[in-house]
Structure formats: C-alpha cells, structure tokens
Design an enzyme around this catalytic site. Sequence first.
Site, PDB file in Angstrom:
ATOM      1  N   ASP A  46      28.610  -3.570-120.450  1.00 35.97           N
ATOM      2  CA  ASP A  46      28.601  -4.986-120.837  1.00 35.97           C
ATOM      3  C   ASP A  46      27.432  -5.212-121.790  1.00 35.97           C
ATOM      4  O   ASP A  46      26.289  -4.873-121.465  1.00 35.97           O
ATOM      5  CB  ASP A  46      28.434  -5.827-119.553  1.00 35.97           C
ATOM      6  CG  ASP A  46      28.636  -7.314-119.791  1.00 35.97           C
ATOM      7  OD1 ASP A  46      28.503  -7.751-120.957  1.00 35.97           O
ATOM      8  OD2 ASP A  46      28.913  -8.020-118.813  1.00 35.97           O
ATOM      9  N   ASP A  99      65.054 -16.001 -76.560  1.00 38.43           N
ATOM     10  CA  ASP A  99      64.556 -17.122 -75.757  1.00 38.43           C
ATOM     11  C   ASP A  99      65.589 -17.570 -74.708  1.00 38.43           C
ATOM     12  O   ASP A  99      66.791 -17.461 -74.924  1.00 38.43           O
ATOM     13  CB  ASP A  99      64.277 -18.283 -76.725  1.00 38.43           C
ATOM     14  CG  ASP A  99      63.378 -19.332 -76.119  1.00 38.43           C
ATOM     15  OD1 ASP A  99      63.093 -19.239 -74.918  1.00 38.43           O
ATOM     16  OD2 ASP A  99      62.961 -20.244 -76.858  1.00 38.43           O
ATOM     17  N   ASP A 152      56.937 -13.736 -80.240  1.00 38.87           N
ATOM     18  CA  ASP A 152      57.062 -14.939 -81.067  1.00 38.87           C
ATOM     19  C   ASP A 152      55.809 -15.801 -80.950  1.00 38.87           C
ATOM     20  O   ASP A 152      54.981 -15.636 -80.029  1.00 38.87           O
ATOM     21  CB  ASP A 152      58.306 -15.720 -80.617  1.00 38.87           C
ATOM     22  CG  ASP A 152      58.923 -16.524 -81.750  1.00 38.87           C
ATOM     23  OD1 ASP A 152      58.235 -16.758 -82.751  1.00 38.87           O
ATOM     24  OD2 ASP A 152      60.097 -16.922 -81.610  1.00 38.87           O
ATOM     25  N   MET A 153      55.672 -16.772 -81.836  1.00 34.03           N
ATOM     26  CA  MET A 153      54.520 -17.681 -81.851  1.00 34.03           C
ATOM     27  C   MET A 153      54.960 -18.903 -82.641  1.00 34.03           C
ATOM     28  O   MET A 153      54.999 -18.856 -83.861  1.00 34.03           O
ATOM     29  CB  MET A 153      53.380 -16.954 -82.555  1.00 34.03           C
ATOM     30  CG  MET A 153      52.014 -17.519 -82.345  1.00 34.03           C
ATOM     31  SD  MET A 153      51.750 -18.958 -83.348  1.00 34.03           S
ATOM     32  CE  MET A 153      50.025 -19.164 -83.205  1.00 34.03           C
ATOM     33  N   ASN A 154      55.323 -19.958 -81.907  1.00 28.15           N
ATOM     34  CA  ASN A 154      56.043 -21.052 -82.554  1.00 28.15           C
ATOM     35  C   ASN A 154      55.271 -22.348 -82.738  1.00 28.15           C
ATOM     36  O   ASN A 154      55.843 -23.432 -82.642  1.00 28.15           O
ATOM     37  CB  ASN A 154      57.324 -21.346 -81.775  1.00 28.15           C
ATOM     38  CG  ASN A 154      58.385 -20.310 -82.069  1.00 28.15           C
ATOM     39  OD1 ASN A 154      58.620 -19.954 -83.210  1.00 28.15           O
ATOM     40  ND2 ASN A 154      59.028 -19.801 -81.027  1.00 28.15           N
ATOM     41  N   ASP A 157      63.592 -17.620 -90.075  1.00 26.55           N
ATOM     42  CA  ASP A 157      64.652 -18.198 -89.249  1.00 26.55           C
ATOM     43  C   ASP A 157      65.842 -18.590 -90.098  1.00 26.55           C
ATOM     44  O   ASP A 157      66.911 -18.903 -89.574  1.00 26.55           O
ATOM     45  CB  ASP A 157      64.142 -19.445 -88.514  1.00 26.55           C
ATOM     46  CG  ASP A 157      63.395 -19.081 -87.244  1.00 26.55           C
ATOM     47  OD1 ASP A 157      63.465 -17.903 -86.844  1.00 26.55           O
ATOM     48  OD2 ASP A 157      62.743 -19.965 -86.671  1.00 26.55           O
TER      49      ASP A 157
HETATM   50  C1  GLA Z   1      61.674 -18.951 -83.134  1.00 27.95           C
HETATM   51  C2  GLA Z   1      62.145 -17.633 -83.702  1.00 27.95           C
HETATM   52  C3  GLA Z   1      63.632 -17.480 -83.514  1.00 27.95           C
HETATM   53  C4  GLA Z   1      63.978 -17.598 -82.050  1.00 27.95           C
HETATM   54  C5  GLA Z   1      63.437 -18.914 -81.491  1.00 27.95           C
HETATM   55  C6  GLA Z   1      63.605 -18.979 -79.998  1.00 27.95           C
HETATM   56  O1  GLA Z   1      62.146 -20.011 -83.891  1.00 27.95           O
HETATM   57  O2  GLA Z   1      61.785 -17.505 -85.034  1.00 27.95           O
HETATM   58  O3  GLA Z   1      64.090 -16.267 -84.023  1.00 27.95           O
HETATM   59  O4  GLA Z   1      63.443 -16.507 -81.358  1.00 27.95           O
HETATM   60  O5  GLA Z   1      62.058 -19.072 -81.798  1.00 27.95           O
HETATM   61  O6  GLA Z   1      63.077 -20.136 -79.478  1.00 27.95           O
END
Ligand code: GLA
Length: 766
Positions: free
Chosen positions: A49, A366, A477-479, A547
Amino acid sequence: MINVQRHLFKLDTTNTSYIFHVDESGHLEHVYYGHRIELADGDWDALRDKHPAAHDCPSYSEDFPEIKMENLALEVSTEGKGDYRVPMVQAEYNGGYTTLDFVYQHSQITKGKQAEAGKAQAYGSADQCTTLTVTLKDTVLDISLTLTYVTFDASDVILRSAAITNKTEHHLYVHKLDSLQLDLEDDRWDLVTFDGAWGREKQAHRRRLAPGTHVNESRSGVSSADHNPLVFLARPEATQRHGEVIGCNLIFSGNHKEEAEVSPFGKTRLLTGVNSSLLRWKLAAGATLASPEAVLTWSGEGFNGASDHFARFVNDHIIRGTWKWRERPVQINTWEAFRFDFDEGKLLNLARHAASLGVELFVLDDGWFASRNDDTSSLGDWYANPQKIPSGLASLSTRIHAMGMMFGLWVEPEMVNRQSQLYLKHPDWVLALPRRVPAVQRHQYILDLTRDDVRSYLYDTLSRLLKDAEVNYVKWDMNRLFSDLYTENEQVKHMGEFSWRYVDGLYDLVGKLRAAFPNVLFEGCSSGGQRYDLGMLCCFDQIWTSDNTDARSRLAIQEGTSYGYPPSTMDCHVSAVPNNQTLRTTPLESRFNVAAFGTLGYELDLTALGREEREAIAAQIEFYKTLRSTFQYGTFHRQQDGNVVQWDVQSQDKETIIVLWYLKENQANYAQNDILLVPEADERAVYDVFPRQQYLAPTMLDGHTARTIHAKRESLPMECEHYTVSGGVLKYAGIKLHGRCLKDYDAQTRIMSDDGSRMYVVKKRG
Ligand code: GLA
C-alpha cells in the site's frame, strides 16, 4: 499452505492466496485476497500500500505521519485511533474507555485443526489444513487479541476467528468481537444476502454497495429466516458461472451481524460475527472470549464456483460422525399427512404404504406425546400419548423396524407449553422477566438452556426416549423466537451474554446426545429454516429447509439455500396439493423433480392416493435411489432463473449430470425452441441425454392441460426424446427440445402445463 517471511503472511489454498503484513507501526495491513499468486523478488514493492494521502484524517502518531488508520486495509480494527469505520473489536474498560490499539507480537503455524468438544467448530486433519495464529497486544493495556486463520486447501476456504484475553487486573466489557474482518481495496462490489421470513426463506437479494454501511443481521435469537448469515461480495459483472465472488458465512446459530461498509476513500470492509447490538460480555481478569468461526472463500468462477467451495467444505469439515458422506434415507413424515389427528392404526397403515413404495425412514412428527392434540399443550412432556399410541413407542418402533424402515421421532426440547407437567414443576426454567407478562408464540415458551440443570434434565429425558424406543432419527424442532430475556443462572454475568450462552448451551446439549447416540441421524428444524446455518450443521446432519413445500416456492428457497449449503443437508419433501402454504396445485412429478435436489422425503397421506399416483411415487423413489449419491453429494449448479428455472447436479466422477428444467408459467402459442444447455458437459465426451420417465396420467395433470389429453382418460407415454450428443454441443449450443405445444399432440410433444418440469439424465458414453 501458509508462509511467513519477515512479517509478510501468505496463506494459500489450491486456487486462492490471502496476503497481509505487519506494517512499520505494528498493525496488520491486508494486502491481497483473490486468485492464487506466487511471489517473486520485487513483487512486494508492487503489492504494498503506497498510503496515498487521506486529508483531514488523523495520523497514527507523530512518528508515522503517513499512516492514517481511516484509510488502511486492516486485518483488525478498533475504536479510538482514527479509524471511523465500523470496528471489528470493541471493549470497555475502566468504566467507559473504549480506545484500543492492537499491534503485532508473534505468530505460530501448526498443522491441522481440531474442533473443541461441545463447540460448533470446523475441523480438519494435518494433511487437509494449516492453522496460523497471530497474537496482537494493546499498546498500553495487558489485553491481547489472537487472530486465527486456517487454510483448507481442497475447498479453497479460509476459516477465521478471534479471541480476546484480559490479562489486566480488572474486568472488561466486550461489546463486539467479530470473527472476521476483510478490508478490500475498492468498492466495485455487489452485496448478496439471503433474506425472507417463515415459508419464504433465503431469497437471494443483490444490490450495489454504496458509501455507508449495509447491515445484515438477526436479533431474534436464531440465525433466522429473515437474514441468513451467508453473504457474498461479487463484482457487478459476476454471474453464476463467471466472475469474481467472495463468500462468507458464520458458524453460529444465534444473533449475528454482517456489515459491509464503503469508506469515504472507496475501500470496502466486510465484518461478520455475533451480533454486537445485543452483546455485553463481562470478561473477568484472566479470562478469554473466543468468537465463533467464520468461513471465507473466493472464486473466479462466479457464484457456482463459490458455492462449490462451501459445499465441499461443509461435507468435509462441518458435518461429522456416522452420517458424514453417507447417503440419507428417503422419509415419510406424518406432519402434513395427519397433523395432530392420528392413532396407532393410521400410523401403521401409512407406514405399510410407505414401505411398499420404497420409503426407508418413518418419521412420527408432532402430536405423539402426552396429551398433545393441538399446539396449546404438552411440550416438555416427552412420553407417548396413551390414547393415540396405547402400545407405546417402543412397540410402534419395533413394528416400523419390522417393515424394514428406520424409526424417526419429532421433538421440540427447547420449548415448553404452560399446559404441561414440566411447566407445573419448573416454572422458573422458562425465559420470563419477573413482573412482566412474557411474549408468547404458538402457546410456547423457551427453556433456559444456559442452565446446567435444564440441560441435564433434557439430556436424561431425551436419552431415555431415544434408547427405549430405539429411535434412529431425530427431528429437533424449535418453533419460536426469543423474547423476555432473563436468567437465574449466576454464571451469566450480564444479560448481554445470554443469547450467545444459550446457543453454546444448545451445542453442548446436542453434542452430548450425539456422542451417546452416534448412529442416530439428527435433523435440525426451526419452523422450517429459521435456523439453517453452519453452527446447526456441526450438530445436525441435515435441516428441514422450509415449511413451504410448494414446488414453485421451493425453487427460490432451495436455490437460495444452495448458495451456501450442499444438497445433502437440505431436507425436501413432496407434499399434497393444493399446497398447504400457497394453495397452488402443481403436478406430482414436478414436486418430485424439485424435492429430489436434496434429501428426499414425502409428507402426505399416501393411503389416500390413487393407483397411478402411488405407482408414480414408487418409480420416483426407485429413480432417486439409483442416482442418490449424485443428488445428495454431487456438485450443484444454478444455471437459469426466470420463467424457466434450470439446475443441474454433477456426479463426483463427472460421468452423470442430472438436469432440472422447470417451467413456471406456460404460454399459449409458444413457438420458440426451449434449449437445454449443459455447461458442465465435457467437450471431449459424447453423452446420452434422456428425460426421466414421468407419469402423464390425466388425473395427474393440472387443469391447464389440453382437452385432447383429458379426453383420452388414460396414461400417456412420455415424449420420446433421446439424444446422443457431443459434449461441445451440450455445453455451447444446447439441445433444441421438442415443442411444448399441445394443439397437435404427437409422441414427441412435451406436455407442459404451468409448473411443468422435466428431469434430464445426461450420461457420458462408455
Ligand atoms: C414446525 C416444523 C414442521 C412441523 C411442525 C409441527 O412448523 O417446521 O415441519 O414439524 O412444526 O408442529
């Protein structure tokens, strides 16, 4: 390979070079990142530089009048010494001072790179990678900063991270510790980010950088569907196949921030790391804080080139354990088939149908536990619902196994419903601030994973479940997103540490479970793709991509995902029509043609299908299995993206290329040739090209299809379109396909409705 010569650091991978040096003031100046170069005598004078005068900016000191921090390309930046761009490291000491100035101390090179236990980190053997650590120290305080660079030769990736150590006698607060800083000489870059929301994850957005800072971040506690940590800087002329592209990703699943800043003097700075907006980490005397790792790559062969580097890197150095490079099973998932409405009889019936069609993994989603009949209750109570599954999970699993399938189970361990036994027993385990009503999402609350007792409870409960029911696959999962941050964990010294420590707690928990169940296939999910990132892929072998299972929507979602993540990690399912998320009706064969470019699954009630659809699905699965290693582990390319979307995937041995050709919207009287171009073809070879046999039964075509075809009320033969063609023609001229006109239907007409598609197999002749 890494070379250090008199304060010049040259990091090479097979096709790239990264160069920086220690300048006369002791700072690390970035010199070059791009196509691999070899240096000869005299090159240094060309490369260095020249520090053109930047007026009205402070000089570093009287001794270095020409060094203006504001206009240096730096490997690390701090506040307070005249660099006004966004800093990489920010810390507060003595109750409010933030000026820090890190200068070079020493460096070390070692072979290989290990991942620490319980951490989401990349790894590589001594013959795959080399590690350079450079230690810097503040000019006044006993605070050191270590920058780590790991070169991964074959995948052309450089892994970066930083660690700050407080050797003073007082604590500090770290406000920012990015994993990577990349300062580039000019501003002729586009920034590409992958943004969206639930159901439309990772939509690619491209914009030209302009003076100022563009921020790509997540503040919701997960890496998010809103803004994935994956970003690219690309030359404005760069395309999928050509041009200079720099890719960057972070191995972290929580709040992250990427900043791309163009300075007043036209330099570009790229930063990525844990999101500093929410960070305040109390660093005790003697303690060290290490950033997550960031992944950097450069390609001169456009976005496809960079994606190929990332895909190889993920498969070789992120995915680990039994499922590394192993073909993933075809699954049936109960969610869109039954939602909460099932009993043992329905499950077994679905399983029998699935097994007879060639499905290899039965996933009970689920609704199987405690008294869960909708989303208002039972999260936290991980035992089988006695009404729905009276014989118990172990017995169900045995019967699934007897059908020759693996048994998989959905869980959402990080969550709890108020209506649950777990909440009654441990209301204090939930994130909620005293005296404030906590925000809620899907009637659920987040468990405090920073706490050892919460994690050990989850570990015990889940290991019992996996063992007793002989579970072969877990969908974790974790929603919901985070809110109401609060903890009674005394180890969290400040709430500004909480989000990061939560993510570390998650890695620790899943890491332990994986160690105890090494053969289980772990799939991550967070309302689809809310947490689709490299941190998750250190713990989960694959991820539920979205989803949204509508084939048309999936084009953009899977395409966006493919920029940074290989198809083997992308779980993709064929679902029923009209689609649950978009109400769109697409042909069954198109739903398969799109889902096959990942880990294939079915998510619909197979028992409700007609004979033709079942036959079509059996044929799809058989076809997929014969080419599965290519679909999952081949090299994926994005070729065309408009009304026609074209992807291809090439087998590792380069003998086979499978092409997706997808027409979003058909037009009347369309009389232009559709051209099948296969840029990956080898000019010296001759190929056989033929479409996969699809079922064209009238019942499986949508309403747009011509009356002549419906009138026949029977299956139609696929068009007869087989070519033997040279690689050069495929690569440069392309095949002019037969017309898609329906008026004068004959045996060569490609019957194409809206969302019609084909999959072409392009095979080298022996
Ligand atoms: C989330 C997941 C889905 C399904 C639902 C079940 O939305 O992304 O694929 O498993 O939870 O409650």
